[in-house]
Design a protein around this motif. Sequence first.
Motif, PDB file in Angstrom:
ATOM      1  N   ALA A 159       0.805  -1.181  -0.236  1.00 26.96           N
ATOM      2  CA  ALA A 159       0.003  -0.066   0.004  1.00 26.96           C
ATOM      3  C   ALA A 159       0.736   1.427  -0.001  1.00 26.96           C
ATOM      4  O   ALA A 159       0.535   2.112  -1.023  1.00 26.96           O
ATOM      5  CB  ALA A 159      -0.986   0.008   1.266  1.00 26.96           C
ATOM      6  N   LEU A 160       1.963   1.431   0.764  1.00 29.81           N
ATOM      7  CA  LEU A 160       2.709   2.496   0.828  1.00 29.81           C
ATOM      8  C   LEU A 160       3.489   2.720  -0.279  1.00 29.81           C
ATOM      9  O   LEU A 160       3.959   3.736  -0.764  1.00 29.81           O
ATOM     10  CB  LEU A 160       3.512   2.690   2.224  1.00 29.81           C
ATOM     11  N   ALA A 161       4.076   1.554  -0.966  1.00 28.49           N
ATOM     12  CA  ALA A 161       4.792   1.520  -2.104  1.00 28.49           C
ATOM     13  C   ALA A 161       3.809   2.172  -3.395  1.00 28.49           C
ATOM     14  O   ALA A 161       4.525   2.933  -4.271  1.00 28.49           O
ATOM     15  CB  ALA A 161       5.110   0.151  -2.748  1.00 28.49           C
ATOM     16  N   GLU A 162       2.606   1.993  -3.206  1.00 30.76           N
ATOM     17  CA  GLU A 162       1.692   2.716  -4.276  1.00 30.76           C
ATOM     18  C   GLU A 162       1.154   3.994  -4.020  1.00 30.76           C
ATOM     19  O   GLU A 162       0.419   4.515  -4.619  1.00 30.76           O
ATOM     20  CB  GLU A 162       0.514   1.727  -4.443  1.00 30.76           C
ATOM     21  N   GLY A 163       1.676   4.536  -2.746  1.00 30.72           N
ATOM     22  CA  GLY A 163       1.210   5.941  -2.588  1.00 30.72           C
ATOM     23  C   GLY A 163       0.121   6.087  -1.505  1.00 30.72           C
ATOM     24  O   GLY A 163      -0.438   6.969  -1.098  1.00 30.72           O
ATOM     25  N   ILE A 164      -0.466   4.964  -1.009  1.00 26.90           N
ATOM     26  CA  ILE A 164      -1.541   4.816   0.009  1.00 26.90           C
ATOM     27  C   ILE A 164      -0.899   5.381   1.206  1.00 26.90           C
ATOM     28  O   ILE A 164      -0.081   4.860   1.863  1.00 26.90           O
ATOM     29  CB  ILE A 164      -2.312   3.602   0.075  1.00 26.90           C
ATOM     30  N   ASN A 165      -1.417   6.509   1.703  1.00 28.01           N
ATOM     31  CA  ASN A 165      -0.912   7.084   3.051  1.00 28.01           C
ATOM     32  C   ASN A 165      -1.890   6.889   4.379  1.00 28.01           C
ATOM     33  O   ASN A 165      -1.392   7.040   5.288  1.00 28.01           O
ATOM     34  CB  ASN A 165      -0.444   8.219   2.889  1.00 28.01           C
ATOM     35  N   PHE A 166      -2.968   6.719   4.025  1.00 23.58           N
ATOM     36  CA  PHE A 166      -4.181   6.367   5.113  1.00 23.58           C
ATOM     37  C   PHE A 166      -4.592   5.025   5.307  1.00 23.58           C
ATOM     38  O   PHE A 166      -5.175   4.334   4.519  1.00 23.58           O
ATOM     39  CB  PHE A 166      -5.425   7.102   4.301  1.00 23.58           C
ATOM     40  N   VAL A 167      -4.373   4.740   6.593  1.00 22.14           N
ATOM     41  CA  VAL A 167      -4.497   3.478   7.076  1.00 22.14           C
ATOM     42  C   VAL A 167      -5.537   3.397   8.216  1.00 22.14           C
ATOM     43  O   VAL A 167      -5.350   4.190   9.162  1.00 22.14           O
ATOM     44  CB  VAL A 167      -3.161   2.832   7.633  1.00 22.14           C
ATOM     45  N   ASP A 168      -6.503   2.547   8.015  1.00 23.20           N
ATOM     46  CA  ASP A 168      -7.701   2.642   8.776  1.00 23.20           C
ATOM     47  C   ASP A 168      -7.934   1.297   9.680  1.00 23.20           C
ATOM     48  O   ASP A 168      -7.725   0.182   9.277  1.00 23.20           O
ATOM     49  CB  ASP A 168      -9.050   2.849   8.346  1.00 23.20           C
ATOM     50  N   THR A 169      -7.962   1.329  10.929  1.00 20.73           N
ATOM     51  CA  THR A 169      -8.070   0.068  11.747  1.00 20.73           C
ATOM     52  C   THR A 169      -9.370   0.417  12.912  1.00 20.73           C
ATOM     53  O   THR A 169      -9.831   1.441  12.993  1.00 20.73           O
ATOM     54  CB  THR A 169      -7.119  -0.371  12.360  1.00 20.73           C
ATOM     55  N   ALA A 170      -9.158  -0.381  13.907  1.00 22.31           N
ATOM     56  CA  ALA A 170     -10.183  -0.349  14.913  1.00 22.31           C
ATOM     57  C   ALA A 170     -10.019  -0.940  16.115  1.00 22.31           C
ATOM     58  O   ALA A 170      -9.214  -2.306  15.872  1.00 22.31           O
ATOM     59  CB  ALA A 170     -11.679  -0.509  14.700  1.00 22.31           C
ATOM     60  N   ASP A 171     -10.006  -0.570  17.240  1.00 22.70           N
ATOM     61  CA  ASP A 171      -9.547  -1.401  18.531  1.00 22.70           C
ATOM     62  C   ASP A 171     -10.361  -2.931  18.353  1.00 22.70           C
ATOM     63  O   ASP A 171      -9.311  -3.680  19.034  1.00 22.70           O
ATOM     64  CB  ASP A 171      -9.879  -0.594  19.843  1.00 22.70           C
ATOM     65  N   MET A 172     -11.139  -2.981  18.009  1.00 27.83           N
ATOM     66  CA  MET A 172     -11.896  -4.303  18.196  1.00 27.83           C
ATOM     67  C   MET A 172     -11.671  -5.090  16.940  1.00 27.83           C
ATOM     68  O   MET A 172     -12.097  -6.379  16.849  1.00 27.83           O
ATOM     69  CB  MET A 172     -13.247  -4.013  18.328  1.00 27.83           C
ATOM     70  N   TYR A 173     -10.684  -4.905  15.881  1.00 30.59           N
ATOM     71  CA  TYR A 173     -10.323  -5.801  14.772  1.00 30.59           C
ATOM     72  C   TYR A 173      -9.456  -6.570  15.377  1.00 30.59           C
ATOM     73  O   TYR A 173      -8.633  -6.501  15.998  1.00 30.59           O
ATOM     74  CB  TYR A 173     -10.047  -4.713  13.699  1.00 30.59           C
ATOM     75  N   GLY A 174      -9.733  -7.711  14.794  1.00 28.36           N
ATOM     76  CA  GLY A 174      -8.711  -8.884  15.206  1.00 28.36           C
ATOM     77  C   GLY A 174      -9.197 -10.325  15.333  1.00 28.36           C
ATOM     78  O   GLY A 174     -10.381 -10.425  15.579  1.00 28.36           O
ATOM     79  N   ALA A 175      -8.385 -11.113  15.590  1.00 33.30           N
ATOM     80  CA  ALA A 175      -8.652 -12.700  15.842  1.00 33.30           C
ATOM     81  C   ALA A 175      -9.118 -12.969  17.216  1.00 33.30           C
ATOM     82  O   ALA A 175     -10.205 -13.941  17.240  1.00 33.30           O
ATOM     83  CB  ALA A 175      -7.574 -13.787  15.497  1.00 33.30           C
ATOM     84  N   ARG A 176      -8.813 -12.330  18.218  1.00 25.74           N
ATOM     85  CA  ARG A 176      -9.122 -12.757  19.701  1.00 25.74           C
ATOM     86  C   ARG A 176      -9.858 -11.762  20.121  1.00 25.74           C
ATOM     87  O   ARG A 176      -9.677 -10.380  20.085  1.00 25.74           O
ATOM     88  CB  ARG A 176      -7.768 -12.957  20.269  1.00 25.74           C
ATOM     89  N   ASP A 177     -10.787 -11.964  21.187  1.00 29.25           N
ATOM     90  CA  ASP A 177     -11.634 -10.877  21.581  1.00 29.25           C
ATOM     91  C   ASP A 177     -10.785  -9.982  22.701  1.00 29.25           C
ATOM     92  O   ASP A 177      -9.932 -10.267  23.411  1.00 29.25           O
ATOM     93  CB  ASP A 177     -12.765 -11.550  22.707  1.00 29.25           C
ATOM     94  N   TYR A 178     -11.053  -8.803  22.349  1.00 30.38           N
ATOM     95  CA  TYR A 178     -10.296  -7.678  23.388  1.00 30.38           C
ATOM     96  C   TYR A 178      -8.793  -7.432  23.125  1.00 30.38           C
ATOM     97  O   TYR A 178      -8.098  -6.701  23.998  1.00 30.38           O
ATOM     98  CB  TYR A 178     -10.781  -7.950  24.846  1.00 30.38           C
TER      99      TYR A 178
END
Length: 326
Positions: free
Chosen positions: A39-58
């Motif tokens: 993504a950064l190699a292609e010039g994308i500088n905006f990265v979006d996530t959330a605290d609750m994203y992921g494989a394991r709860d919390y």
Amino acid sequence: MRYTNLGRSGLKVSRLGLGTMNFGWQLGEDDSHAILDRALAEGINFVDTADMYGARDYEGTSEAYIGSWFARTGRRDEVVLATKVYQPMGDGPNDRGLSARHIVAACEASLRRLGTDRIDLYQMHHVDRGTPWEEIWQAMDVLVAQGKVLYVGSSNFAGWHLAGAQAAAIRRHSLGLVSEQLKYSLMTRHVELEVVPAAQALGIGLLPWSPLAQGVLSGALRKHREGAAGRTTSHTAARVLEHRELLERYEGLCDDLGLHPAVVALAWLLGRPGVTAPIVGPRTPDQLDLALVALETTLGDDAESRLNELFPPVGNGGPGPEAWAW
């Protein structure tokens, strides 16, 4: 890559945002890092996530993977980093929502997982009807004053929520919201009634999530027919079957245009009023290619007209009240 201001702010973001919801849920750490690299190699500088994203709860796995990538590459300053607060991050009654207590605690936890001293865009993941705006902005103002948060955004708000949030911020002489992350695609156009015009009037940039309708607009019918994997969730498969006739016509239109269905869907969104950057969530580095093609694709009036016939706007089209009244 093209860049634009995030809403009325002076912050420049790429016209595509990298969504990282798959990090931890469908992708391991190495694969997640590979996507960030690409993504950064292609010039994308905006990265979006959330605290609750992921494989394991919390555990905030997506944030942790981004943090380990920062530690490995040292590229934190090249990224406009966005994360979110609201969803449960523990079993306690105060481990969720938008109380001042939870906002501050959740921010500190996100900073630790991300391995950074600041969050560029801190987004309320949903409206909290049980917490007054004065309390929410008090907490956000403290974090901004401390330099831990630079800008504040929202997600999944109604138009009147945007107006209420901004009115409360103005009373505190705060900048208020600079972005709204909303569910918006050819198949989900309800936001055009009030959310989109409210955001435009208030100088709030739009960040569409699920721009391909969970993969339904990415040539899913063709993949289903050919037995290709695609995004083979039961929900997506059910939607493909539910909308088979519509998708046949859509994919036929895309064939007429000589464009991949994902390119058409993203190019349409990129041309919508008020849209800053659709959030794309590739599962492989190569899946970014189609999104990048969309940046250089302009749909003509005939294509727009045919898309409106297939995916008509709500009511009479455009904002309310004209969309439902004379």
